[in-house]
Design a protein around this motif. Structure first.
Motif, PDB file in Angstrom:
ATOM      1  N   CYS A   6       0.843  -1.201   0.000  1.00  0.00           N
ATOM      2  CA  CYS A   6       0.000   0.000   0.000  1.00  0.00           C
ATOM      3  C   CYS A   6       0.875   1.246   0.000  1.00  0.00           C
ATOM      4  N   LEU A   8       0.100   3.953   2.111  1.00  0.00           N
ATOM      5  CA  LEU A   8       0.168   4.429   3.484  1.00  0.00           C
ATOM      6  C   LEU A   8      -0.261   3.325   4.455  1.00  0.00           C
ATOM      7  N   VAL A  10      -0.974   2.811   8.527  1.00  0.00           N
ATOM      8  CA  VAL A  10      -1.172   3.462   9.818  1.00  0.00           C
ATOM      9  C   VAL A  10      -1.196   2.387  10.899  1.00  0.00           C
ATOM     10  N   CYS A  20      -6.324   9.867  10.518  1.00  0.00           N
ATOM     11  CA  CYS A  20      -5.314   9.875   9.448  1.00  0.00           C
ATOM     12  C   CYS A  20      -5.727   8.941   8.313  1.00  0.00           C
ATOM     13  N   ALA A  21      -6.159   7.731   8.663  1.00  0.00           N
ATOM     14  CA  ALA A  21      -6.538   6.751   7.641  1.00  0.00           C
ATOM     15  C   ALA A  21      -7.780   7.191   6.870  1.00  0.00           C
ATOM     16  N   ALA A  24      -6.844  10.087   4.540  1.00  0.00           N
ATOM     17  CA  ALA A  24      -6.035   9.574   3.426  1.00  0.00           C
ATOM     18  C   ALA A  24      -6.921   8.842   2.424  1.00  0.00           C
ATOM     19  N   VAL A  29      -5.743   7.924  -1.319  1.00  0.00           N
ATOM     20  CA  VAL A  29      -4.495   7.234  -0.975  1.00  0.00           C
ATOM     21  C   VAL A  29      -4.814   5.795  -0.582  1.00  0.00           C
ATOM     22  N   ASP A  30      -4.119   4.856  -1.181  1.00  0.00           N
ATOM     23  CA  ASP A  30      -4.290   3.433  -0.844  1.00  0.00           C
ATOM     24  C   ASP A  30      -3.771   3.206   0.577  1.00  0.00           C
ATOM     25  N   THR A  31      -4.696   2.967   1.523  1.00  0.00           N
ATOM     26  CA  THR A  31      -4.354   2.996   2.941  1.00  0.00           C
ATOM     27  C   THR A  31      -4.739   1.706   3.654  1.00  0.00           C
ATOM     28  N   VAL A 112     -10.585   2.192   3.371  1.00  0.00           N
ATOM     29  CA  VAL A 112      -9.364   1.836   4.099  1.00  0.00           C
ATOM     30  C   VAL A 112      -9.430   0.352   4.448  1.00  0.00           C
ATOM     31  N   ALA A 140       4.731  -0.722   2.787  1.00  0.00           N
ATOM     32  CA  ALA A 140       4.133   0.582   2.490  1.00  0.00           C
ATOM     33  C   ALA A 140       5.187   1.601   2.101  1.00  0.00           C
ATOM     34  N   ALA A 331      -2.037  12.882   6.691  1.00  0.00           N
ATOM     35  CA  ALA A 331      -2.726  12.282   5.552  1.00  0.00           C
ATOM     36  C   ALA A 331      -2.639  13.194   4.333  1.00  0.00           C
TER      37      ALA A 331
END
Length: 465
Positions: A6, A8, A10, A20-21, A24, A29-31, A112, A140, A331
């Motif tokens: 990924c 990001l 967390v 944050c997740a 993102a 963002v791929d989290t 997420v 990540a 994020a």
């Protein structure tokens, strides 16, 4: 098992981590987020939320008990109430469960990926997670460490048996007859006050000269007065030494050097919190420290490229809303936006009775920074709304520069003043001057008028005092 790759990762789904997740995910963002226990972290599961539920239940019980004793000036009388703490705890757990499910739902909505298990670093870009189905490896581009904090344990009072932390205090099956609280900071006093209202005989043991040592004496005075009314015994400049031989009392050393035994069914230790740095492979990373905490810059970057840290693990103030703000910022940085931490203030609330709220600089802090200041203070005893609520103790105080009238700090103590925290923070963040607050029309009758009156007092023309 196939590796997860990924952009990001967390680690920790507390207030900072899940915010944050979610942010993102909203930004595409791929989290992936990893949580070992329950989403929401300490705050939602065993901290902020459940403690405020218990505090509210205690307040309601005490109000009814006073009415039953014929002490209500409102003319209300009721039968003597009974408290079923197990039912109260179940109600509290229901709230926690709803919010926990809500967090999981928001994470899924933001697309997420949630991995349940304990993460451990292999290197700065790779973790392995012990899940129910086996080991999962996650790689990540960027990693956010949001592992939070945990209660400090005293060597002389290890947790177990009658010695409990705030976690156990929030899930007791019955109200202890005798409760000794070690540590007179905000956690100890919030919970100690709640149990006193529910019927415990409470004693607070504090090593410093006053309870709530992080606040000035004027803010603490109404809290001390209320503790006395509730029958809470406060021992300052006293040190806890350990349990008695039979485990039925706490042995302390008083200010004059003498030993004293305090009978206790439970001993609640609330002497602070420490960053959760063990058990997730920190030794595999070469991260700079600031004492026990991870060292970060104004973008929450650690000393290792691509590794960020947010929340309690980065130091004081250990507040959920600070972690949330940091999480949102990180994020956006990972998503390519330009952000930096430039907050003027972070409000803090102590949910004692009465409550304390602070934002920005106190008078002493402002003077220590070399400012020539003016102070305006307005008492709730002159506030109509406070009178109608039978809660006149406390005040609102504003600290401003003498030359420009720029507001440097705001403080209040009183019933329900936690709700003034957003107005306090907004005034300082927006660079308000005394004239801005004084000229803002405040609704009447509300406690918030105290803010306007304090500003007017600092300008020399208070209207109601």
């Amino acid at each position: 098992m196939k590796e997860i790759v990924c952009k990001l990762l967390v680690i920790g789904a507390g207030p900072g981590g899940y915010i944050c997740a979610i942010r993102a995910g909203q930004l595409g963002v791929d989290t992936v987020i990893v949580e070992a226990v329950k989403a929401g972290g300490t705050c939602l599961n065993i901290g902020c939320i459940p403690s405020k539920a218990l505090i509210h239940a205690a307040e309601e019980f005490e109000k009814v008990r006073h009415m039953a004793g014929g002490e209500s000036p409102l003319g209300i009388s009721v039968e003597a109430p009974k408290l079923n703490l197990a039912a109260t705890v179940a109600w509290k757990d229901g709230i926690v469960g709803r919010l926990n499910s809500g967090v999981l739902g928001l994470l899924r909505k933001a697309k997420v990926k949630i991995v349940h298990g304990r993460a451990k670093f292999r290197d700065g870009k790779t973790v392995e997670v012990e899940t129910e189905t086996g080991m999962q490896v996650i790689r990540a581009e960027a990693v956010v460490i949001a592992t939070g904090s945990q209660p400090v344990e005293l060597p002389s009072l290890p947790f177990g048996g009658p010695v409990i932390s705030s976690t156990e205090a929030l899930s007791l099956p019955a109200v202890p007859q005798k409760l000794v609280v070690v540590g007179g900071g905000y956690i100890g006093l919030e919970l100690g006050t709640a149990f006193a209202k529910m019927g415990s005989a409470v004693t607070v043991v504090e090593a410093a000269r006053q309870i709530l040592p992080q606040y000035d004496a004027d803010l603490v005075r109404p809290v001390s007065k209320r503790l006395g009314e509730l029958g809470v015994r406060v021992l300052t400049e006293a040190k806890a030494k350990g349990l008695s031989g039979d485990g039925g009392a706490l042995v302390i050393e008083t200010v004059d050097g003498k030993e004293q035994s305090l009978p206790a069914d439970k001993v609640l230790v609330t002497v602070g919190r420490k960053p959760r740095t063990e058990g997730w492979g920190l030794d595999e990373l070469d991260l700079a420290r600031a004492g026990h905490f991870l060292l970060i810059d104004d973008q929450c970057r650690t000393s290792m490229r691509g590794v960020y840290a947010i929340g309690d693990i980065t130091g004081e103030p250990m507040l959920a809303h600070r972690a949330m703000a940091q999480g949102e910022m990180v994020a956006e940085i990972v998503a390519g936006k330009k952000r930096a931490w430039d907050k003027r203030c972070i409000p803090a609330v102590c949910f004692t009775d009465p409550e304390i709220v602070t934002a920005g600089l106190s008078p002493d802090e402002a003077r220590a920074q070399g400012h020539d200041i003016r102070i305006g203070q307005f008492p709730f005893s002159a506030n109509g709304r406070a009178m109608t609520m039978l809660a006149e103790d406390g005040f609102v105080r504003v600290v401003a520069r003498t030359d420009t009238n720029l507001v440097l700090g705001l403080q209040a103590v009183g019933a329900g003043v936690s709700e003034l925290s957003s107005a306090f923070a907004l005034a300082i963040e927006m660079g308000a001057r005394l004239e801005d607050i004084a000229a803002t029309v405040h609704a009447h009758p509300t406690r918030s008028e105290g803010l306007q009156e304090a500003a007017m007092k600092a300008l020399g023309h208070a209207l109601h005092i």
